[in-house]
Every structure is written in structure tokens, then in C-alpha cells.
Design a protein around this motif. Structure first.
Motif, short mmCIF file in Angstrom:
data_model
loop_
_atom_site.label_atom_id
_atom_site.label_comp_id
_atom_site.label_asym_id
_atom_site.label_seq_id
_atom_site.Cartn_x
_atom_site.Cartn_y
_atom_site.Cartn_z
N SER A 125 -14.75 16.73 87.31
CA SER A 125 -14.21 17.84 88.09
C SER A 125 -12.69 17.80 88.10
O SER A 125 -12.06 16.84 87.65
N GLY A 126 -12.13 18.86 88.68
CA GLY A 126 -10.68 18.92 88.81
C GLY A 126 -10.25 18.87 90.26
O GLY A 126 -9.20 19.42 90.62
N VAL A 127 -11.07 18.23 91.11
CA VAL A 127 -10.79 18.20 92.54
C VAL A 127 -10.91 16.78 93.07
O VAL A 127 -11.24 15.85 92.33
N ALA A 128 -10.66 16.63 94.38
CA ALA A 128 -10.74 15.32 95.02
C ALA A 128 -12.18 14.81 95.00
O ALA A 128 -13.12 15.57 94.85
N GLU A 129 -12.35 13.50 95.20
CA GLU A 129 -13.68 12.92 95.17
C GLU A 129 -14.47 13.32 96.41
O GLU A 129 -13.92 13.83 97.39
N LEU A 189 -15.98 22.08 99.41
CA LEU A 189 -15.90 21.13 98.30
C LEU A 189 -17.05 20.14 98.32
O LEU A 189 -17.73 19.93 97.31
N ASP A 190 -17.29 19.51 99.47
CA ASP A 190 -18.37 18.52 99.55
C ASP A 190 -19.74 19.19 99.41
O ASP A 190 -20.67 18.61 98.86
N MET A 191 -19.85 20.41 99.92
CA MET A 191 -21.09 21.16 99.73
C MET A 191 -21.35 21.36 98.24
O MET A 191 -22.49 21.22 97.76
#
Length: 976
Positions: free
Chosen positions: A295-299, A312-314
């Protein structure tokens, strides 16, 4: 003694406290193993998980509970010769999918930490063996002693009764739990919704008792039980099946009491690993890490709802859940498609792709690249995930590509619709939104989002009506098999000592002078079922199920359609009882009949088999085995994915990377023809199931086989195959179908259709015998027509536009005939290729002649008008294409002119209109100009800002030209 045994410490030994320490953070694989080992020590047979595609159960989209594969046992319809009929105590870990239908968790996935579309159900069953007391003691022992869960964190619920239905409270279960040691405050009564389980609207049902776990502990959590609170979760459900729900809604006690328990592995692992969310367990953590790497986002942060910034977490949870579901379903033969389970799977895939692209900012192909991670997590217990890994990735990637293309196409359609809309109303047509969703798979929430950005909304009331109508049509069009006998009626027959139907006569046919001779059959009516219960008689016009002591009819099973024919009563030969369907239930052959006169138990009947229909079934079933063998020999690792044998044709689905080309189709037909010409003998023999499974080269499908089982082989006696006297390159299958005695009786086989259903799965439809001969004759006739047309199109250019149009129409008609006529598929593809080339050639000739004719008319117009700012006139043509080409050529010569031309068919009064306006600063949009003329002519219009057409009718073309000038002049004057 049983209780003492159950209360012994588990296999790890020591105190409960020691067990808790030893099992702290227990890996999910170990959780599964401990469960199976425990029930194995309690004399439960461990059976493998069935695939998530239901076995012959049209009421289910997916296997959604561990009990699905055991429904024949619960309903009493199990084949008494099968291994399943002997099951008394069973345990397993079953792959389950809950997405669509009665159990649908799809929309909840990602919003919390415990909903999934795919999960594993740890289950244990008793079929007429133990009941409530033993089940509760086993559950308590496993949870508290073997898993080490603190007893003070567990609460149990039981059925509190329903006075309105006359159902008493299940005080027996309540007392058992309290005897085990639970205080009264942690044994809680609930109603029908929570604690009464039903298989369906009718069928086995009963009270259930659930075990709940409090994540916090050290408190009274009873008020939170069954309140959907994240801190108090259900971990195990024990169902006690003791009733049967009747058609009239009443309840009758079952003759055999059974236990069905189910515990979700994911939720149990979260408890034993001290996690509040299933996604924090080792079943998901490696997968979430793999998603982050792509991905291109935070963990992943584990936030829920309000704290989840940007969803995001969803998105992490949705993608992790959905790729597990996709991997399991595709490996088990369910693929994204347009109806039923396939449609649900398509929605799951597209939902995951959207979250990957829009929220996780992951590149195309991310979803498919996660499949190996699923294999690493689950492949040891479900090896098909590793075996089918490459195919699963291919299917996901191909579907992702098509979805992204659909998104672009859908966005363009929304844009065009918005342009056509009346801006004052701001209501988007529901029909367009529904078409986007139904035909392109465009998510409705994405439609809403795009429309919201344009300050427009869809007519949701009309949209819901369209959805409901579509659902109604689908429900009405789905063909359901006639109802089988219910579990109580079957049990009543068995208690009365009614023997299973002797249907051995269906196999007792032979050849006499190259002609198949089928046995005659007289039988006695043993039972009649009117759809509700067993009856002693049925009257004229009444549908019923008839059970005889013996039959010659083949019941629908193993992919083969049932036999046709009729009964007559002995002594009353003029009254016919047509057999409309034949099925099996609990060892009985059930004949579905509409009585043409009174029929009673004890009546003697003569059975009349439709021998032509039966022989066609035999030809097509043996041909299916031959085809299966040929495909395996030619293309290696080919696996059967489904088949259907009817009297008219055979259908065979199989795994292969790409669709067969023309030469491969011809090769398959040649190899089948060789086996037909060899006139190989077809051998059949009933053998013990385990011996049959040891035969080299044996081909099986996902079915529950009887024991003994019927083995069908080509060219080699079954006895020799069992002794290993073969190289494994012949056809040998477990099959209950009716077959020819020699392959020469197939006569001929023609593949009339072959296509890929999805990437990696192809479907062949073939015809045999006289149907094959007719297909070849039709192919030859079409070939002659194509040859003739090719000769006519290969000469000099057509002498006129009318003649060119005639040839082009001939090509189109012939292409349609080739597409829709039953011919050899290899020949169809060759003819389609030739005709498309001819179509291109004829279309080119038409376009050239149209351009030439248009150029002549343009020259005449220029001589008449010269170049003007507005050029309006009529020309002689009956072709709208010529008219548009003339307009286009004029506009090319005079790019600043507004051009409108008419063509008047005087014999019918029809008017064709075409117009084009300058690309820069037109006085009037072409579409508006054409619309104004269509209103005047009483017709229709369409087009763009620069080019448009209209149609209508008139008697006076001069007045039409004047009106066109008036429209453009009024706009020009308005500008000034």
C-alpha cells in the motif's frame, strides 16, 4: 463416569492455572488442533471440510455452517449405503462463507473486529447418539480445562420459552449448566430470536444454548450478554434439534434427537490470544502486514469507526477478509459472475478492489498478489489453496481489470446522463443507476457519491422498486425440485419397516441383435406423500410422491437427468400416471406424479420406461466419460468442474488455462471419434468404496459416494483395474449413471459450443448420434453459403450502392445464422472469421460508394449555392449515411458554415435530416437545431454539439427548409 472423564485435565496435564499459562497466546493452528484432538478422544469421527460450493443444495448460495454437509442426515434423506449414513459422532473444521442469503455479514465486514465473509467453523455433532447433558459437559471441559479459559468469564444462555407458540422453556439445559457449576446469575434465558435455531421455514429445529465470553472479567457482565457488545462475545452455540417445523408452522418432536455445535475459529483465537479483535490474531496479522507492504499508506492501526480517520483501518480489514473469501471460493470452483453465489463473489471482489485503490492507494494487481499470503496461513489445513494458487490469482487479476474498465465506462455513462438531464429537477434516473449496477457491476454507493458531487441524487424509491422487481423475477424463474418427503415421513416409513426401493432394474438392460432391451417392471405402491404427510390414497388431479417396492426408473443424480415414462394400474391399462420427476431420499426412490385417477397404497402398477429418452441419456453420459478421458490425455492436468447430462446434449465444465482453439477442438473430436470407432466395451462393477479409491487413474468429483460404489471403465474390466493391470490411461470413474455397453453406440460426437466461463474454467456443450449428424449437415450447408458469398464479394466492386448494401446485409444475416445454428464449434469459429473479413470488405465497399455519391451531391450543391454562412437544402437519397457524409464534406470545404441537409422520401413522406455547425463559436448547437426540426417534423433527434441528426415526416419539404432557415436566423438575430 462420563462426567468424571470429561472433567479430567486435558492432554497438557497439571492444574487449570498451568493450562492457562501453557495455552496463553495459543496460535490459531493449535486452537484448531486442540479442538479436533479433544473430540477425537470423545469418539468423534473427524471428517474433512466440504467445499464452500453447496453439494446439490439450491437453497444455499454458499456453505454457511458446519452442518450443511450433514443436512441429508438431519433430513433423513441420506443414502443408507453411504459412509455418512453410519455417522453418529462427528467433528470437523468447516470452511464457511456468509455473504448473501439468510446469513449475510458482507456489509458489516470492516466496521468492527469480528464480522467476516469467510470464517472457519469448529463443529461437533451427535446424530441420535448423545444429547444435551453430554454436549454441555464436553463444551465446558474443552473451554475451561483444555483451552484454559477462566470459568468466571463465561456466561451461558438458554431458550426461555415462547408462550404464544406453546414452546416451554428449556429448563433441562438450564439445570445441566447449573449442575456443572455455573451460578444462576450466569445462566440466562432468551427468546426465539437468540436461542431457538431453525434450518429453514420448514425442517429440523430446536432450542440452543450459547456460551459467551467476557473480555474484561472481574465483574457481572450478565447485562451485556446478547447485546452485541464488543466486550462480551458469543463463542460457541450448542443446538439441540428435537422438533420439526411443519408446513403449517406447527412443531412435531423428531424421532431422532441430534446435537449440532459451532464455534468460530477466528473469534475463539482472539479470546485465547487475548485480543479484542479477530484481526489482531495470527490468522490476520501476517496478511495485514502484506497489505501494508503493497500500500501507499500508514500501517494498520486497529481503529474502529469514529477513530478510523479516512476509513484506513476499515480498508485493511475489508481487503484482508475479502481476499481470504476470494481465495477459498475460487479454489473451490466458485467464480465472480452474474447470478447467485457468483454475483455475490463479484461484489466482494469489486469492494476489495475499490478499497485497495481508493483508500490504501495500492497499485493494480495488489489483491491478487495477496493470495500466496492466504495460502501460507491456511494451506496446511486446506491444501487446495496451494494447489489452485496460480489460477486464483489469474481469476482475481482478470476480474480486477474488467472492473476498472467498467468503472471508466460507468463514469462516462453517468456524465452523459447528467448532461441530458433537466438541471431544475436534479433527480438522476433510477433505471440508469440500476443498469450501471446490474450490468456493469458499478457500486450503488459510488453512484451516490458521484451524483452528490454534482448536486444530484438518484430516485431511491424507484431504485428500490427496480431491485425488488429484479429479485422477484429471479425467484420466479429459479426452478426448484419437487419437494422430497420430510424427515418425519421418512422416519415413519423406516419405523414401519418399509424397505428401500429396489432400483437395480435400471441397470439390467442388454443387447439383442445390436438393439438395447430394457426390462419390464411390475411394482406395488408402498407409500404416497401429498406434500405434507403420508396418505393412504390420492385422488384425480392431486400431485403426489409415490414410493414403490421396485422401479426401473433412474432418479436424477450424479449430473444425469431422471428417466421419463408413466405408470398404469394393473387391470386398468387405459389410465396413465405420467412420471414427472424421479429423485432419491433416504434410500427410497420417489416418483413425482399427478394422479389421473385415484391411486392407493397397495395398488399394483406396471412401469413403462421411455426407452428412447433413456437411451439418449446413456449415450450422452458415456460420451461425457469419453470426453473427460480425451481432454485429460491431450491437455494433461484437467479437472472436472461440473457436468450435466440430458437427453438432448451433454455439458462438461473443466479446468484449463485458456479456451480451446480451432485445431484443439478438431483434435478432441478426432480422438473421441477414434474411441467410438474402436467400439470399446463399457465395464461396470460395484466394489467397496475404499478399494475403488485405490484404483490408479481414478477420477472423482466432490460428492458423497455410497459404499459399495459403482465403478465405470472403458475398455478394461474393473477387476483388472483393481489388480493394477493398467497404465492408468483409460477412463475409470465412480458413477451411478446409466451407460452404454459399448462406445460404438455413440455413433458421433460434435462439440457445438466451447467457451471460458471464467479464466481457467471452460465449458463444453456437445451433441451425439443423430443430433451430431444434423450439426455436421448444418455446418456443411453454412460453409457452402459462405463459399458462395465469398466468390461474389471477391470479384469487381459492386456496381451500385444498393447492390453493395444488399451484399452487406447478406453477410450480416449469414453471420447471425452461423452464431445461432448448432454446428461444430471449430467450424463455427472458422466461418465467423471468414464472415467478419467479408463484413469488413463489404462495409468498406459501402463506405466508398456512399462517399462517392455524397461527393457528387456536394458538387451539385456548391454549384447551386456557393459557400455561405448558412447552407440548407434537400438532396435525393434514402441513406442517412450518405446524407451525413455530404454534410461532413460540405463542412470540410466550408468550416465556418452552418450546414443542414434533408432527404425526403416522397413515397412515404419520411424526412431524414443531418446538420453540422462550426467547432468554434457556432450560432446554434447542432443538437438544438436538430431537436427543433424534429419537433416540427413530429419525429426524434440525437447528436452532439457539432453534429446531429433528426427524423420525421412531411408533405412539403420546401416548408421544412424554410423552417430550418427560420430557426438559425432567429438565433442569429438574438445574438445581435
Amino acid at each position: 463416569m462420563l462426567r468424571l472423564l470429561l472433567r479430567k485435565p486435558g492432554p497438557l496435564g497439571g492444574s487449570v492455572a498451568a493450562l492457562r499459562r501453557a495455552l496463553s497466546g495459543l496460535p490459531a493452528a493449535e486452537v484448531r488442533r486442540v479442538f479436533l484432538d479433544f473430540f477425537s478422544t470423545q469418539r468423534h469421527l473427524l471428517v474433512p471440510s466440504s467445499p464452500v460450493r453447496p453439494r446439490g443444495d439450491p437453497s444455499l448460495l454458499f456453505v454457511n455452517a458446519g452442518m450443511n454437509q450433514f443436512k441429508p442426515l438431519l433430513l433423513g434423506t441420506v443414502d443408507p449405503r453411504s459412509e455418512m449414513a453410519s455417522y453418529r459422532r462427528v467433528a470437523n473444521s468447516q470452511k464457511c462463507v456468509r455473504a448473501g442469503g439468510k446469513h449475510n455479514d458482507l456489509d458489516d465486514v470492516g466496521r468492527d473486529g469480528h464480522h467476516h465473509t469467510f470464517f472457519e467453523m469448529l463443529g461437533s455433532w451427535s446424530f441420535g447418539d448423545y444429547f444435551k447433558e453430554e454436549a454441555c459437559h464436553m463444551a465446558w471441559s474443552l473451554l475451561t480445562e483444555h483451552y484454559g479459559i477462566p470459568a468466571d468469564r463465561l456466561y451461558v444462555s438458554y431458550f426461555g420459552g415462547e408462550a404464544a407458540l406453546g414452546l416451554p422453556a428449556d429448563v433441562q439445559t438450564r439445570d445441566i449448566w447449573m449442575e456443572i457449576g455455573l451460578p444462576a446469575g450466569r445462566v440466562l434465558p432468551f427468546g426465539l430470536k437468540q436461542n431457538f435455531w431453525e434450518m429453514g421455514d420448514i425442517g429440523p429445529c430446536g432450542p440452543c444454548s450459547e456460551v459467551h465470553y467476557d473480555h474484561v472479567g472481574g465483574r457481572d457482565a450478565a447485562p451485556l450478554v446478547n447485546r452485541d457488545h464488543p466486550e462480551v462475545v458469543e463463542i460457541w452455540n450448542l443446538v439441540f434439534m428435537q422438533y420439526n417445523r411443519e408446513v403449517d408452522g406447527g412443531l412435531r418432536v423428531l424421532p431422532q434427537l441430534s446435537v449440532d455445535t459451532g464455534m468460530g475459529l477466528e473469534r475463539l483465537a482472539s479470546v485465547l490470544q487475548g485480543k479484542r479483535s479477530n484481526y489482531d490474531t495470527d490468522l490476520f496479522a501476517p496478511l495485514l502486514s502484506a497489505i501494508h507492504q503493497r500500500s501507499g499508506v500508514a500501517e494498520y492501526g486497529g481503529s474502529m469507526e469514529a477513530g478510523d480517520c479516512g476509513r484506513l483501518d476499515m480498508a485493511y480489514r475489508v481487503v484482508a477478509d475479502h481476499v481470504r473469501t476470494l481465495s477459498v471460493c475460487i479454489a473451490d470452483g466458485i467464480h465472480p459472475g452474474m447470478s447467485g453465489a457468483e454475483l455475490v463473489l463479484r461484489r466482494i471482489l469489486r469492494r476489495a478492489v475499490r478499497f485497495c485503490a481508493e483508500v490504501l492507494k495500492a497499485p493494480r494487481g495488489t489483491l491478487g498478489s495477496l493470495v500466496p499470503s492466504v495460502g501460507l496461513l491456511l494451506g496446511d489445513v486446506y491444501p487446495e489453496l496451494l494447489r489452485e494458487q496460480e489460477r486464483v490469482m489469474d481469476v482475481i487479476n482478470e476480474n480486477e481489470f474488467h472492473f476498472l474498465s467498467s468503472l471508466q465506462q460507468g463514469s462516462r455513462l453517468i456524465g452523459r446522463t447528467l448532461k441530458r438531464m433537466d438541471g431544475e429537477h436534479g433527480i438522476f434516473p433510477a433505471a440508469v443507476a440500476w443498469s450501471l449496477h446490474r450490468d456493469l457491476g458499478f457500486p450503488l454507493d459510488l453512484v451516490d457519491l458521484i451524483l452528490e458531487e454534482n448536486k444530484v441524487h438518484v430516485d431511491h424509491q424507484e431504485l428500490h422498486r427496480l431491485m425488488a422487481e429484479s429479485q422477484r423475477v429471479m425467484s420466479e424463474s429459479s426452478s426448484e425440485a419437487p419437494p422430497l418427503l420430510d424427515v418425519l415421513s421418512l422416519s415413519e416409513l423406516q419405523r414401519a419397516g418399509v424397505p428401500p426401493t429396489d432400483d437395480s432394474l435400471k441397470y439390467r438392460y442388454h443387447l439383442e441383435q445390436d438393439r438395447y432391451v430394457f426390462p419390464t417392471c411390475r411394482a406395488t405402491v408402498l407409500a404416497l406423500y401429498d406434500g405434507r404427510s403420508l396418505v393412504s390414497a390420492v385422488t384425480e388431479g392431486q400431485p403426489c410422491a409415490v414410493i414403490l417396492d421396485r422401479t426401473v426408473f433412474y432418479a436424477q443424480q450424479g449430473g444425469q437427468s431422471h428417466d421419463r415414462g408413466y405408470f398404469t394400474r394393473i387391470g386398468q391399462q387405459d389410465v396413465v400416471y405420467p412420471v414427472e420427476g424421479v429423485a432419491t431420499a433416504g434410500g427410497f426412490v420417489v416418483h413425482h406424479v399427478t394422479a389421473n385417477d385415484t391411486l392407493r397404497t397397495g395398488d399394483q402398477v406396471q412401469l413403462h420406461l421411455d426407452q428412447t429418452h433413456r437411451l439418449s441419456l446413456m449415450v450422452n453420459h458415456t460420451s461425457t466419460h469419453v470426453l473427460n478421458l480425451v481432454l485429460m490425455k491431450l491437455f494433461g492436468s484437467v479437472h472436472q468442474r461440473g457436468s450435466n447430462v440430458s437427453a438432448q446434449r451433454l455439458r462438461f465444465d473443466f479446468s484449463i488455462k485458456a479456451s480451446l482453439d480451432v485445431s484443439q477442438l478438431q483434435q478432441v473430436e478426432r480422438c473421441v471419434s477414434d474411441i467410438i470407432s474402436a467400439n470399446q466395451k463399457v465395464y461396470t462393477q460395484e466394489v467397496p468404496l475404499q478399494r475403488a479409491l485405490s484404483i490408479s487413474g481414478l477420477r472423482t468429483v466432490d460428492e458423497v459416494y455410497p459404499d459399495p460404489v459403482r465403478v465405470v471403465s472403458l475398455g478394461v474390466p474393473v477387476s483388472e483395474l483393481m489388480e493394477g493391470q493398467t497404465d492408468g490411461r483409460t477412463s475409470v470413474e465412480l458413477c451411478c449413471g446409466t451407460h452404454l455397453l459399448r462406445t460404438g453406440d455413440i455413433q458421433d460426437l460434435v462439440i457445438v459450443s466451447e467457451r471460458q466461463l471464467v479464466k481457467g474454467i471452460s465449458r463444453i456443450v456437445a451433441v451425439t448420434g443423430q443430433n451430431a449428424a444434423r450439426a455436421r449437415e448444418a455446418g456443411q450447408a453454412l460453409l457452402q453459403e459462405v463459399d458462395s458469398l465469398s466468390v461474389r464479394l471477391s470479384g469487381s466492386a459492386p456496381p451500385s450502392l444498393d447492390f453493395a448494401h444488399h451484399l452487406a446485409k447478406e453477410v450480416g444475416v449469414l453471420l447471425d445464422a452461423v452464431d445461432n445454428t448448432s454446428t461444430p464449434q471449430w467450424q463455427r469459429r472458422e466461418l465467423q472469421g471468414r464472415l467478419r473479413a467479408l463484413q469488413r470488405r463489404s462495409n468498406t465497399a459501402v463506405r466508398k460508394l456512399e462517399s462517392r455519391e455524397a461527393a457528387v451531391k456536394v458538387q451539385d450543391l456548391l454549384l447551386k449555392h456557393q459557400i455561405k454562412d448558412v447552407l440548407i437544402d434537400a438532396v435525393e437519397t434514402d441513406s442517412l449515411s450518405v446524407l451525413m457524409k455530404a454534410v461532413n464534406q460540405l463542412s470540410s470545404l466550408a468550416p465556418s458554415s452552418h450546414v443542414m441537409l434533408f432527404a425526403h422520401q416522397r413515397d412515404c413522406g419520411k424526412v431524414l435530416c443531418a446538420c453540422q455547425v462550426p467547432k468554434v463559436s457556432p450560432a446554434l448547437a447542432a443538437s438544438d437545431w436538430a431537436t427543433a426540426m424534429s419537433r416540427y417534423l413530429g419525429g426524434g433527434a440525437g447528436g452532439s454539439e457539432h453534429v446531429a441528426t433528426a427524423t420525421g415526416s412531411t408533405d412539403d419539404i420546401t416548408e421544412v427548409i424554410r423552417k430550418a432557415s427560420e430557426v438559425i436566423e432567429s438565433v442569429s438575430h438574438g445574438d445581435r
